[in-house]
Design an enzyme around this catalytic site. Structure first.
Site, mmCIF file in Angstrom:
data_model
loop_
_atom_site.group_PDB
_atom_site.id
_atom_site.type_symbol
_atom_site.label_atom_id
_atom_site.label_comp_id
_atom_site.label_asym_id
_atom_site.label_seq_id
_atom_site.Cartn_x
_atom_site.Cartn_y
_atom_site.Cartn_z
ATOM 1 N N GLU A 59 52.533 38.898 38.610
ATOM 2 C CA GLU A 59 52.425 39.364 40.003
ATOM 3 C C GLU A 59 53.393 38.633 40.918
ATOM 4 O O GLU A 59 53.076 37.562 41.433
ATOM 5 C CB GLU A 59 50.996 39.196 40.524
ATOM 6 C CG GLU A 59 50.850 39.704 41.960
ATOM 7 C CD GLU A 59 49.447 39.598 42.533
ATOM 8 O OE1 GLU A 59 48.576 38.982 41.899
ATOM 9 O OE2 GLU A 59 49.237 40.116 43.635
ATOM 10 N N LYS B 171 52.450 43.546 38.321
ATOM 11 C CA LYS B 171 51.679 43.834 39.547
ATOM 12 C C LYS B 171 52.568 43.572 40.752
ATOM 13 O O LYS B 171 52.613 42.458 41.272
ATOM 14 C CB LYS B 171 50.425 42.952 39.581
ATOM 15 C CG LYS B 171 49.606 43.087 40.847
ATOM 16 C CD LYS B 171 48.207 42.516 40.677
ATOM 17 C CE LYS B 171 47.460 42.515 41.998
ATOM 18 N NZ LYS B 171 46.032 42.246 41.846
#
Ligand code: 13P
Length: 336
Positions: free
Chosen positions: A175, A217
């Site tokens: 992420e 992500k």
């Protein structure tokens, strides 16, 4: 196909996405205090268990990211929380970074910590039932930011984390979040996000991470929250696809967006458009925290014993996100 690839596909296939319920105790306390609920371990568990035992878990949620406190808690049915999540067919996951700290050498920016002792913590989480993990790097945008130092050091940490996680049989969520704060344009967001993601993959490859066994992500491509150059949702979707097509290797099975402060319907509509226009082989789904929980927590706070009512609100939101992950959402469905 590798086991890791199978886990990633199980989490994201058939319109499923991820419920990010991994707020640290500090963040969860802010969320609860904002709705006048005392932040105790019992209340944090009650809200989360309410979501994890709702009907939409079976159809819409392929994975739940937990925080260290929650993965060790027991549900009211005496099942552990990972058992409760698995019983609905979803995969339990765990946030393993220990937070973003000031980056020495560039004090306006942050570096995510948590690598020391990570291998040992991963053993414990695996035993507790986790099969995927999350690590979030954050990047600010200005004419000087993110700096090369922030881009390189966060990418390096994400790669070291990912390789340790795969070594332990779990899927790392990678992420890199380019924050929405600021007055930058969508074009700035596009350029900076592309640079950040490309560097992450350079490091992941360098660290021999199996790209078929990760989930990316990212943020969507949006103008800064203080920008006066707003753009249409169609444009958000097109720029987001452009960014990902140019910077994500084709081996990656799935992309699960963070909501990053977007309102629930905005995050749903943007994901829907991304899927309508998606001309890649990537699954494009959600890994939303606030955009799945905002209405539910507000409703729940009025009567924390109203489990059924809270679940109805959450089910609706999860259903809308799941339709968006298939490009089948429309605004009229919000009122039904
Ligand atoms: P938001 O969707 O609220 O941005 O949270 C997702 C997340 O897990 C951030 O790390």
């Amino acid at each position: 196909m590798s086991d890791l690839n199978n886990i990633a596909l199980k989490i994201l296939s058939n319109g499923k996405g991820i419920l990010a319920a991994d707020e640290s105790t500090g963040t969860m306390t802010k969320r609860l205090e904002a709705v006048n609920v005392e932040s105790t371990p019992e209340n944090r568990l009650l809200f989360r268990e309410t979501l994890f035992s709702s009907e939409s878990m079976k159809k819409c949620i392929g994975g739940v990211i937990l925080y260290d406190e929650t993965i060790k808690q027991k549900s009211s049915s005496k099942k552990t929380i990972p058992e409760l999540i698995s019983s609905s067919g979803a995969v339990p996951g765990i946030k393993v970074d220990t937070g973003a700290k000031v980056l020495a050498g560039s004090p306006d920016e942050k570096i995510t910590e948590g690598l020391d002792g990570l291998r040992e913590r991963l053993h414990v989480y695996y035993k507790l039932g986790a099969r995927f993990t999350k690590w979030r790097g954050v990047y600010i945008v200005s004419d000087k930011h993110p700096s090369k130092l922030s881009i390189n050091s966060n990418a390096h940490a994400l790669a070291r984390y990912s390789s340790l996680v795969q070594e332990n049989g779990m899927v790392p969520i990678v992420e890199p979040e380019v924050l929405m704060d600021g007055d930058h344009s969508a074009e700035d967001c596009l350029n900076k996000t592309s640079e950040v993601i490309k560097k992450c993959f350079e490091e992941l490859v360098h660290h021999k991470v199996n790209l078929e066994g990760i989930i990316l992500k990212p943020n969507m491509i949006l103008p800064g929250t203080k920008s006066n150059k707003k753009i249409k949702n169609e444009e958000v979707a097109k720029l987001t696809l452009k960014c990902l097509k140019e910077s994500v290797p084709k081996e990656v099975p799935g992309i699960a967006f963070l909501s990053g402060g977007q309102k629930e319907i905005e995050a749903t509509e943007n994901l829907n458009l991304i899927n309508k226009f998606n001309d890649t082989n990537f699954i494009m789904s959600y890994s939303y925290g606030r955009a799945l929980q905002q209405s539910a927590i507000k409703f729940w706070s009025k009567d924390i014993r109203n489990i059924k009512g809270t679940q109805e609100i959450f089910n609706h939101r999860a259903n809308m996100c799941s339709l968006a992950a298939q490009g089948k959402w429309s605004e009229e469905l919000e009122d039904k």
